[in-house]
Structures are given as C-alpha cells and as structure tokens.
Scaffold this motif. Structure first.
Motif, mmCIF file in Angstrom:
data_model
loop_
_atom_site.group_PDB
_atom_site.id
_atom_site.type_symbol
_atom_site.label_atom_id
_atom_site.label_comp_id
_atom_site.label_asym_id
_atom_site.label_seq_id
_atom_site.Cartn_x
_atom_site.Cartn_y
_atom_site.Cartn_z
ATOM 1 N N ARG A 337 0.838 -1.217 0.000
ATOM 2 C CA ARG A 337 0.000 0.000 0.000
ATOM 3 C C ARG A 337 0.868 1.260 0.000
ATOM 4 N NH1 ARG A 337 -5.399 0.312 1.681
ATOM 5 N NH2 ARG A 337 -6.348 -1.672 2.255
ATOM 6 N N MET A 338 1.914 1.236 0.832
ATOM 7 C CA MET A 338 2.767 2.421 0.962
ATOM 8 C C MET A 338 3.508 2.715 -0.339
ATOM 9 S SD MET A 338 2.370 3.783 3.834
ATOM 10 C CE MET A 338 3.773 4.827 4.178
ATOM 11 N N LEU A 339 3.997 1.650 -0.996
ATOM 12 C CA LEU A 339 4.755 1.848 -2.245
ATOM 13 C C LEU A 339 3.822 2.336 -3.350
ATOM 14 C CD1 LEU A 339 7.147 -1.224 -2.042
ATOM 15 C CD2 LEU A 339 7.792 1.198 -1.888
ATOM 16 N N TYR A 340 2.597 1.796 -3.360
ATOM 17 C CA TYR A 340 1.618 2.253 -4.342
ATOM 18 C C TYR A 340 1.350 3.751 -4.127
ATOM 19 C CZ TYR A 340 -2.761 3.154 -6.717
ATOM 20 O OH TYR A 340 -3.736 3.724 -7.501
ATOM 21 N N ALA A 341 1.144 4.135 -2.859
ATOM 22 C CA ALA A 341 0.870 5.542 -2.542
ATOM 23 C C ALA A 341 2.062 6.420 -2.951
ATOM 24 C CB ALA A 341 0.587 5.695 -1.050
ATOM 25 N N LEU A 342 3.269 5.903 -2.696
ATOM 26 C CA LEU A 342 4.476 6.653 -3.042
ATOM 27 C C LEU A 342 4.561 6.869 -4.556
ATOM 28 C CD1 LEU A 342 7.168 7.774 -1.803
ATOM 29 C CD2 LEU A 342 8.186 5.562 -2.353
ATOM 30 N N ALA A 343 4.135 5.853 -5.310
ATOM 31 C CA ALA A 343 4.223 5.914 -6.782
ATOM 32 C C ALA A 343 3.245 6.928 -7.371
ATOM 33 C CB ALA A 343 3.964 4.527 -7.358
ATOM 34 N N PRO A 346 5.411 12.575 -7.373
ATOM 35 C CA PRO A 346 6.773 12.595 -7.895
ATOM 36 C C PRO A 346 7.684 11.783 -6.976
ATOM 37 C CG PRO A 346 6.058 14.808 -7.186
ATOM 38 C CD PRO A 346 4.928 13.879 -6.913
ATOM 39 N N PHE A 347 8.584 10.994 -7.542
ATOM 40 C CA PHE A 347 9.338 10.031 -6.730
ATOM 41 C C PHE A 347 10.302 10.700 -5.744
ATOM 42 C CE2 PHE A 347 13.031 7.398 -5.845
ATOM 43 C CZ PHE A 347 12.389 6.371 -5.180
ATOM 44 N N THR A 348 10.253 10.231 -4.491
ATOM 45 C CA THR A 348 11.276 10.588 -3.503
ATOM 46 C C THR A 348 11.733 9.309 -2.819
ATOM 47 O OG1 THR A 348 9.419 11.116 -2.067
ATOM 48 C CG2 THR A 348 10.759 12.983 -2.822
ATOM 49 N N PRO A 349 13.046 9.163 -2.588
ATOM 50 C CA PRO A 349 13.538 7.964 -1.888
ATOM 51 C C PRO A 349 12.930 7.879 -0.488
ATOM 52 C CG PRO A 349 15.367 9.262 -2.781
ATOM 53 C CD PRO A 349 14.141 10.100 -2.902
ATOM 54 N N LYS A 350 12.691 6.631 -0.020
ATOM 55 C CA LYS A 350 12.057 6.447 1.297
ATOM 56 C C LYS A 350 12.689 5.282 2.042
ATOM 57 C CE LYS A 350 8.714 9.495 1.609
ATOM 58 N NZ LYS A 350 8.772 10.498 2.677
ATOM 59 N N ARG A 351 12.690 5.438 3.353
ATOM 60 C CA ARG A 351 13.042 4.307 4.226
ATOM 61 C C ARG A 351 11.863 4.102 5.174
ATOM 62 N NH1 ARG A 351 19.161 6.069 5.802
ATOM 63 N NH2 ARG A 351 18.668 7.921 4.587
ATOM 64 N N ARG A 441 10.218 -7.402 -6.844
ATOM 65 C CA ARG A 441 10.242 -7.700 -8.295
ATOM 66 C C ARG A 441 9.674 -6.525 -9.095
ATOM 67 N NH1 ARG A 441 10.302 -13.682 -9.174
ATOM 68 N NH2 ARG A 441 10.207 -13.099 -11.366
ATOM 69 N N PRO A 442 10.155 -6.384 -10.346
ATOM 70 C CA PRO A 442 9.547 -5.367 -11.228
ATOM 71 C C PRO A 442 8.060 -5.634 -11.461
ATOM 72 C CG PRO A 442 11.292 -6.620 -12.365
ATOM 73 C CD PRO A 442 11.292 -7.064 -10.937
ATOM 74 N N GLU A 443 7.652 -6.921 -11.445
ATOM 75 C CA GLU A 443 6.226 -7.255 -11.623
ATOM 76 C C GLU A 443 5.381 -6.674 -10.502
ATOM 77 O OE1 GLU A 443 8.734 -9.418 -11.937
ATOM 78 O OE2 GLU A 443 8.240 -11.092 -13.266
ATOM 79 N N MET A 444 5.998 -6.363 -9.390
ATOM 80 C CA MET A 444 5.282 -5.746 -8.280
ATOM 81 C C MET A 444 5.389 -4.217 -8.377
ATOM 82 S SD MET A 444 6.216 -6.070 -4.264
ATOM 83 C CE MET A 444 5.809 -4.735 -3.139
ATOM 84 N N LEU A 445 6.592 -3.709 -8.650
ATOM 85 C CA LEU A 445 6.826 -2.252 -8.556
ATOM 86 C C LEU A 445 6.328 -1.480 -9.780
ATOM 87 C CD1 LEU A 445 10.438 -2.273 -7.026
ATOM 88 C CD2 LEU A 445 8.230 -2.095 -5.843
ATOM 89 N N LEU A 446 6.507 -2.040 -10.961
ATOM 90 C CA LEU A 446 6.183 -1.257 -12.163
ATOM 91 C C LEU A 446 4.677 -1.025 -12.345
ATOM 92 C CD1 LEU A 446 9.056 -2.517 -14.506
ATOM 93 C CD2 LEU A 446 8.879 -0.356 -13.237
ATOM 94 N N PRO A 447 3.820 -2.057 -12.081
ATOM 95 C CA PRO A 447 2.375 -1.768 -12.171
ATOM 96 C C PRO A 447 1.914 -0.668 -11.205
ATOM 97 C CG PRO A 447 2.745 -4.129 -12.108
ATOM 98 C CD PRO A 447 4.063 -3.484 -11.804
ATOM 99 N N MET A 448 2.640 -0.501 -10.121
ATOM 100 C CA MET A 448 2.285 0.554 -9.160
ATOM 101 C C MET A 448 2.529 1.939 -9.751
ATOM 102 S SD MET A 448 3.907 -0.882 -5.664
ATOM 103 C CE MET A 448 3.048 -2.122 -4.699
ATOM 104 N N GLY A 449 3.479 1.996 -10.708
ATOM 105 C CA GLY A 449 3.801 3.267 -11.332
ATOM 106 C C GLY A 449 5.118 3.844 -10.866
ATOM 107 N N LEU A 450 5.920 3.067 -10.170
ATOM 108 C CA LEU A 450 7.239 3.568 -9.745
ATOM 109 C C LEU A 450 8.150 3.665 -10.965
ATOM 110 C CD1 LEU A 450 7.728 1.577 -6.432
ATOM 111 C CD2 LEU A 450 7.638 4.073 -6.631
ATOM 112 N N PRO A 451 9.068 4.647 -11.006
ATOM 113 C CA PRO A 451 9.992 4.754 -12.136
ATOM 114 C C PRO A 451 10.804 3.467 -12.314
ATOM 115 C CG PRO A 451 10.176 6.679 -10.691
ATOM 116 C CD PRO A 451 9.290 5.712 -9.998
ATOM 117 N N GLU A 452 11.200 3.187 -13.527
ATOM 118 C CA GLU A 452 11.855 1.905 -13.853
ATOM 119 C C GLU A 452 13.179 1.701 -13.140
ATOM 120 O OE1 GLU A 452 12.310 0.179 -17.767
ATOM 121 O OE2 GLU A 452 10.451 1.207 -18.377
ATOM 122 N N ASP A 453 13.879 2.804 -12.871
ATOM 123 C CA ASP A 453 15.210 2.657 -12.238
ATOM 124 C C ASP A 453 15.127 2.649 -10.710
ATOM 125 O OD1 ASP A 453 14.392 5.253 -12.074
ATOM 126 O OD2 ASP A 453 16.371 6.130 -12.502
#
Ligand code: PHE
Length: 499
Positions: A337-343, A346-351, A441-453
């Motif tokens: 949920r948090m990563l989806y919200a982050l995506a 505009p991207f900012t690094p998070k811990r 995995r990219p299969e998890m992060l990319l559908p959320m909308g996070l930048p590819e890198d």
C-alpha cells in the motif's frame, strides 16, 4: 511496671548484677524482666551483659520426694519397732502413699525404698520378717531436694548422689547483668514518627523526640503496570530504525484484502499460502469495498500475461479472489500500500519500517502461534543493488547484537533475488535463521507506477524470535497468549539494544 523498675533502679544504683535476683526481689516474673532488658538494650538505654548459670532442678521423681519424703524414710517409718511381715509392710507402705499415685508407680517406689533402706542399713529384711536396725532416721534426701528447690547451695557430693538417682537435672539459666547505656534516661521517651497538626498548634514539636529516618529501609514495591518483553524489544528496535533514518508505516489495520496482501505482491491466486489452511479469511465482511481500479487492471494483466519484461503466470486472474478479506498474513501488505501511494506522486527515496501483528492459520507449538509480530524494513531508491541490501542488513542486525551473518538464496513470489538471513548464535553455537529478505520484483513495482530505475530492498523478521533469545524464553506460549505468567512480565529486566 518492669520497665520502670529497671530504669528506676539504675537511676540510683550502678548496676543490676543479676536479673534473676532482681526479678525475685521486685516480684516480677523473670521472663518479663528479660523482655524489657532486651528492648531497652536495643535502644541503648541500658547496657546488658549475658550471664549464664548452671543450676539444678528437680525431676518429676525429685518433686514427688520433696513433697512426700524419700521412699527409704517412708519405708523405715512403715516398719514398727516390733517388726512386720514383708507382705504387711508392702501393704501399709503403699496405703500410706497419696491416692493420686498410680499402683504401678507405688510398687516401684516401694522397691526403691526397700533397696535404699537396706543399703543405708536402716532395716533388715529376713525371709518373711522385716525389722528395724536403728531407732531413728533423718530424711536428708527430702531436705536436700527442698534446699535445691529453694535455690540454696548444696555440696558437690550430695549433688552427685541426687543426680545419679535421677532426682535432679542440670539446667542452664540465662539472665543479664545490667548497667546504664549511652542513651540512658530514667524514663523511655517514645519517639514520634510524624509531625502532626496538633504538635504544631500546641508547640510541643520543640520538645518531641523524633524517630530517625531509616534511609536503608527498602521501599514498598510499586504496584504500577509493567511493560511486556515484546513491547520493550519493540521499543528498542523502533529506536534502531529511527537512528537509521526510517519512517514508520501505518499498520493499524489487521483486516486486509487479498489484493494488497497477495495480488499486489505478485503472488498468484493458486499459491498455497492463499488457502484457508494457511490464512484466516473473514466471513463478515467477506470482501473489500474499494480498490484502485486502474491499478487492479495492471495487476490482473501482470499476473495473466506479464509485461515489463515478464511473461506473467499465464492463468485467468479472478477479481473475487482479490476482493476476499483476510487477517493480514504479513506486514508486507502495508508495504505494498505504501509503495503504491508513493508511486502516485513525484518520486522521492524512502526508508520505511513497521512492527505489528500478523496472523497465520498455523498449528500452535512451542515456536509457532497463530498470531505474532513482524518487523519489516524497506528502502526505496534509484539504483539499489543486492550489495546495498546485504550492507543494510549487516548494519541493522549488528545493532541488535548479531554481527555474524550468512545469507542463503530463497524464494518469495514478490522478491528476486531473495535471501534467508542466518545469524551465528554464540550461546547455541550454531547458525539460526533470523529473517527473510529480498529485492521487490519489477512485476510488483512497475504496475504501481514507480519509475523503472527505482529498486526496493526489504526484509522481515519476527519480533518474538529476538525477544525469546534476549529473555531466555524457550516456549513462545510462555511469552504471548493466555498462558503467560503475569509475574514474568513484572520481573523481567529492561532491554537495551543499539548502543
Ligand atoms: N513478508 C515476508 C515474510 O512474511 C518477509 C519479507 C519482507 C521478505 C520483505 C522479503 C521482503 O516472511
């Protein structure tokens, strides 16, 4: 009365040389005098020294003779000047003894009397006749016993004879000699323990002697609440995450949809963990009301046919399955949920980190419960590698006191690569599994909308495992649940980590 007697006497006299004699003179029992002396001595009003004396006391038999005369004299008196038959003698002798003495005892007294009288050469015992050999006898035994009873001094030879006849016993008598002590006063003042309103009003606080504080006294045990070991360790781990610059994720929803718990994490719908044998599904409400539809569409696609360089799983993804409500099986549901919200911005690094409860439909044993706490950490940034993950795990676990780590390749549907984390346990002298980790995995992060890198490195572990190690608990049911002994919670020490 006894106290006044002792203190009063010492006011005019140097010493009470013998508490026994003093008690007698004053007509007070010695026990009472002794108690008072001990108490006065404790407060140093008097200075008491032990005195011990050996003294003689009458045995039961001795008592009897002191009262009724010795058996030998009684026997002599039962023999008339003209003599008597043995039979007659025994009869008259025994009839003269007091009625309250038992027959058996009477006959043994008769035997003692005749033996002694013969030994003393007072009588002569023929075959049937008994006759006197002297005209008159004195009852020395009775006189001696009475003297001893009165505490008079008796010669050593007599004492010895009486002792051998078991008429007297030695007894250690304990008493005191008493002088004024450093705190002596003719009257003991009772020290006040409190300053009262009345003392102030009357002004007598000026004269009152107050009891001294006892700074060595132990205080009353406090009856406050106590923190459970899990809470103490949680706090310490929280501090470690904060020191490392992590933010806490909101974990205040135990109920989650299958979508966030599994689907968003690229966990296929046929995965065994999604079975009711492993997961608690909710009956009411059984399905979620709201999901972000465009994201759901992308998740469906990545499961069915892939994309983003993946082939997907190639099965027909069902919305009903994703809608099912459950008790979250891991806090990674919150991470998704948090990563989806982050995506979404505009991207900012998070811990991020979280420590909270998760639920699994598992058989309960000494290391497993159906609910436990999960610690989860993740870092989301551009260009992260496995090296970063290994580095951050070393940093995190060494702050927990585990600096020897090993990693073993593992599998999670949502991470690639994945690593199980092992730590060398000095006490057990072996490697123990302490957590699980990986790169999402990219299969998890990319559908959320996070930048590819952007990569996400993450790890998870239970709170119970380190707590059991730190507090030496070897059965998880002693730590958590209805069988926990509340005194364990009261007694256990504080926890300090990460210093
Ligand atoms: N969710 C995993 C578990 O339940 C732990 C984990 C978290 C693994 C993050 C990898 C990354 O065991």
């Amino acid at each position: 009365m006894a106290e006044e007697a002792v203190l009063g006497f010492l006011e005019k006299n140097e010493e009470i040389p013998d508490s026994g004699k003093f008690a007698e003179e004053k007509g007070i029992s010695h026990d009472e005098i002794v108690n008072i002396i001990k108490s006065l001595n404790g407060f140093r009003l008097v200075d008491a020294q032990d005195i011990k004396r050996e003294r003689w006391v009458l045995t039961q038999e001795g008592d009897l003779y002191a009262k009724y005369g010795s058996p030998e004299v009684q026997l002599f008196l039962a023999v008339p000047p003209e003599g008597i038959t043995r039979e007659e003698l025994q009869k008259t002798f025994m009839s003269r003894l007091p009625d309250d003495i038992e027959e058996k005892l009477k006959s043994s007294i008769y035997k003692i009397g005749s033996t002694q009288a013969i030994k003393n050469k007072w009588i002569e015992m023929g075959k049937s006749q008994v006759s006197r050999k002297v005209q008159h006898v004195d009852d020395r035994v009775k006189d001696l016993l009475i003297q001893i009873q009165n505490g008079e001094v008796v010669g050593a030879e007599d004492i010895d004879a009486l002792r051998r006849r078991k008429l007297i016993n030695s007894q250690i008598w304990k008493g005191y000699s008493v002088k004024k002590g450093p705190q002596y006063a003719p009257k003991r003042k009772k020290a006040a323990t409190d300053l009262t309103r009345e003392n102030l009003q009357r002004g007598d606080w000026k004269e009152i002697e107050f009891k001294e504080y006892n700074f060595l006294a132990k205080g009353q045990p406090t009856e406050g609440g106590c923190l459970h070991p899990l809470l103490k360790v949680r706090r310490q781990i929280q501090m470690i995450f904060l020191q490392m610059g992590f933010e806490e994720m909101p974990t205040n929803n135990f109920v989650e949809s299958s979508f966030w718990n599994f689907d968003a994490l690229f966990q296929p719908q046929q995965h065994p963990a999604r079975d009711s044998h492993d997961t608690f599904f909710l009956k009411e409400p059984s399905s979620t009301r709201m999901l972000p539809e465009d994201y759901v569409e992308r998740v469906k696609r990545v499961h069915e046919s892939g994309g983003y360089g993946s082939r997907g799983y190639g099965y027909e993804w069902k919305r009903e399955e994703a809608n099912k409500n459950l008790l979250r099986t891991h806090t990674t549901a919150v991470s998704s949920r948090m990563l989806y919200a982050l995506a979404q911005g505009p991207f900012t690094p998070k811990r991020y980190y979280s420590i909270d409860r998760v639920f699994r439909n598992e058989a309960v044993d000494r290391t497993h419960l159906a609910e436990f706490h999960q610690i989860e950490g993740l870092i989301c940034d551009r260009g992260l590698t496995l090296g970063h993950l290994i580095g951050v795990l070393h940093d995190f676990f060494s702050r927990l006191g585990m600096s020897k780590l090993k990693f073993k390749p593992a599998y999670n549907p949502y991470t690639e690569p994945s690593m199980e984390i092992f730590s060398y346990h000095e006490g057990l002298q072996k490697w123990v599994e302490v957590g699980n980790s990986g790169m999402f995995r990219p299969e998890m992060l990319l559908p959320m909308g996070l930048p590819e890198d952007v990569q996400v490195i993450a790890w998870g572990l239970s709170l119970e495992r380190p707590t059991m190690i730190l507090y030496g608990v070897d059965n998880i049911r002693d730590l958590f649940g209805h069988k926990v002994d509340l005194s364990l919670i009261k007694r256990n020490p504080i926890c300090r980590l990460g210093l």
